[in-house]
Design a protein around this motif. Structure first.
Motif, PDB file in Angstrom:
ATOM      1  N   VAL A  78      -3.512   3.564 -11.167  1.00  0.00           N
ATOM      2  CA  VAL A  78      -2.126   3.133 -11.398  1.00  0.00           C
ATOM      3  C   VAL A  78      -1.762   3.338 -12.862  1.00  0.00           C
ATOM      4  O   VAL A  78      -0.698   3.880 -13.167  1.00  0.00           O
ATOM      5  N   THR A  84       0.891   6.167  -7.291  1.00  0.00           N
ATOM      6  CA  THR A  84      -0.278   6.931  -7.756  1.00  0.00           C
ATOM      7  C   THR A  84      -0.228   8.406  -7.384  1.00  0.00           C
ATOM      8  O   THR A  84      -0.881   9.215  -8.039  1.00  0.00           O
ATOM      9  N   HIS A 107       0.822  -1.213   0.000  1.00  0.00           N
ATOM     10  CA  HIS A 107       0.000   0.000   0.000  1.00  0.00           C
ATOM     11  C   HIS A 107       0.856   1.264   0.000  1.00  0.00           C
ATOM     12  O   HIS A 107       0.493   2.257  -0.640  1.00  0.00           O
ATOM     13  N   ARG A 128      -8.446   1.354  -8.503  1.00  0.00           N
ATOM     14  CA  ARG A 128      -7.001   1.200  -8.317  1.00  0.00           C
ATOM     15  C   ARG A 128      -6.278   0.939  -9.636  1.00  0.00           C
ATOM     16  O   ARG A 128      -5.213   1.493  -9.888  1.00  0.00           O
ATOM     17  N   GLN A 183       3.816   1.488  -1.418  1.00  0.00           N
ATOM     18  CA  GLN A 183       4.310   1.582  -2.794  1.00  0.00           C
ATOM     19  C   GLN A 183       3.198   2.010  -3.747  1.00  0.00           C
ATOM     20  O   GLN A 183       3.427   2.815  -4.658  1.00  0.00           O
ATOM     21  N   HIS A 184       2.007   1.507  -3.524  1.00  0.00           N
ATOM     22  CA  HIS A 184       0.854   1.877  -4.353  1.00  0.00           C
ATOM     23  C   HIS A 184       0.589   3.379  -4.233  1.00  0.00           C
ATOM     24  O   HIS A 184       0.398   4.060  -5.241  1.00  0.00           O
ATOM     25  N   ASP A 185       0.566   3.879  -3.019  1.00  0.00           N
ATOM     26  CA  ASP A 185       0.355   5.308  -2.797  1.00  0.00           C
ATOM     27  C   ASP A 185       1.461   6.127  -3.446  1.00  0.00           C
ATOM     28  O   ASP A 185       1.193   7.172  -4.045  1.00  0.00           O
ATOM     29  N   VAL A 203       4.069  -2.690  -7.835  1.00  0.00           N
ATOM     30  CA  VAL A 203       2.659  -2.349  -8.033  1.00  0.00           C
ATOM     31  C   VAL A 203       2.181  -2.712  -9.445  1.00  0.00           C
ATOM     32  O   VAL A 203       1.151  -3.368  -9.615  1.00  0.00           O
ATOM     33  N   TYR A 262       2.094  -6.412 -10.136  1.00  0.00           N
ATOM     34  CA  TYR A 262       1.010  -7.019  -9.359  1.00  0.00           C
ATOM     35  C   TYR A 262      -0.270  -7.035 -10.204  1.00  0.00           C
ATOM     36  O   TYR A 262      -0.895  -8.082 -10.388  1.00  0.00           O
ATOM     37  N   TYR A 263      -0.636  -5.881 -10.746  1.00  0.00           N
ATOM     38  CA  TYR A 263      -1.828  -5.807 -11.590  1.00  0.00           C
ATOM     39  C   TYR A 263      -1.616  -6.523 -12.924  1.00  0.00           C
ATOM     40  O   TYR A 263      -2.550  -7.102 -13.480  1.00  0.00           O
TER      41      TYR A 263
END
Length: 179
Positions: A121, A62, A55, A117, A57-59, A89, A92-93
């Motif tokens: 991204v 983005t 999370h 999400r 890294q995601h933040d 990130v 992952y997707y």
């Protein structure tokens, strides 16, 4: 009518009913098994989703990646920590998207669950991916991250009320089963 003819007709009818019943139950079992595979794959991938590091890294990807890093160097030109966040990130997707392409996961289910999400991204990394494609000589619709890009396009095309509609339909189906 001769009793042997009647007997043959009855036994043939019973055999036909048995075959049809077997086919129906076999198809149902195959559908259940397919859904069981989806659940297993989703749970494995969502294990990563529960980590604090993911999370963070995601933040970062983005909200700060585009402000702190220049896409001119592509993905390979990112400093070590931003590049690690990108890979963590985005791949992952991309893993979800790959599973959907090979039919191991329902892409509409995936896009419904992770819609916002996935879109956020993709919007954040798009300039880096496009530049990376140019650096690889893939300009004009290259293959680098193209599966993730298509998943993001599908997610973006889903109307925001799609999630609510799926939940409502799911509830109705469960309630019908209680009757």
């Amino acid at each position: 009518m001769d009793s042997s003819v009647v007997f043959n007709i009855v036994t043939t009818a019973i055999a036909v009913v048995a075959v049809v019943t077997s086919v129906v139950f076999g198809a149902r079992q195959a559908r259940i098994a397919k859904h069981a595979n989806h659940i297993s794959v989703m749970m494995d991938l969502f294990a990563e989703f529960r980590s604090v590091e993911f999370h963070e890294q995601h933040d970062y990807v983005t909200t700060r990646l585009g402000a702190e890093c220049d896409p001119a160097g592509g993905v390979r030109g990112l400093p070590a920590e931003p590049r690690a966040a990108f890979y963590s990130v985005v791949y992952y997707y991309q893993s979800f998207a790959n599973l959907a392409v090979f039919g191991l996961l329902d892409e509409t289910l995936l896009a419904t669950v992770l819609r916002t999400r996935i879109v956020s991204v993709w919007e954040a990394v798009r300039p880096f991916v496009e530049r990376e494609r140019e650096l690889r000589g893939e300009a004009g619709g290259g293959t680098y991250m193209s599966i993730f890009e298509e998943l993001a396009r599908l997610a973006a095309d889903l109307p925001p009320e799609h999630v609510r509609a799926r939940l409502t339909a799911s509830r109705r189906g469960r309630l019908r089963g209680l009757d």
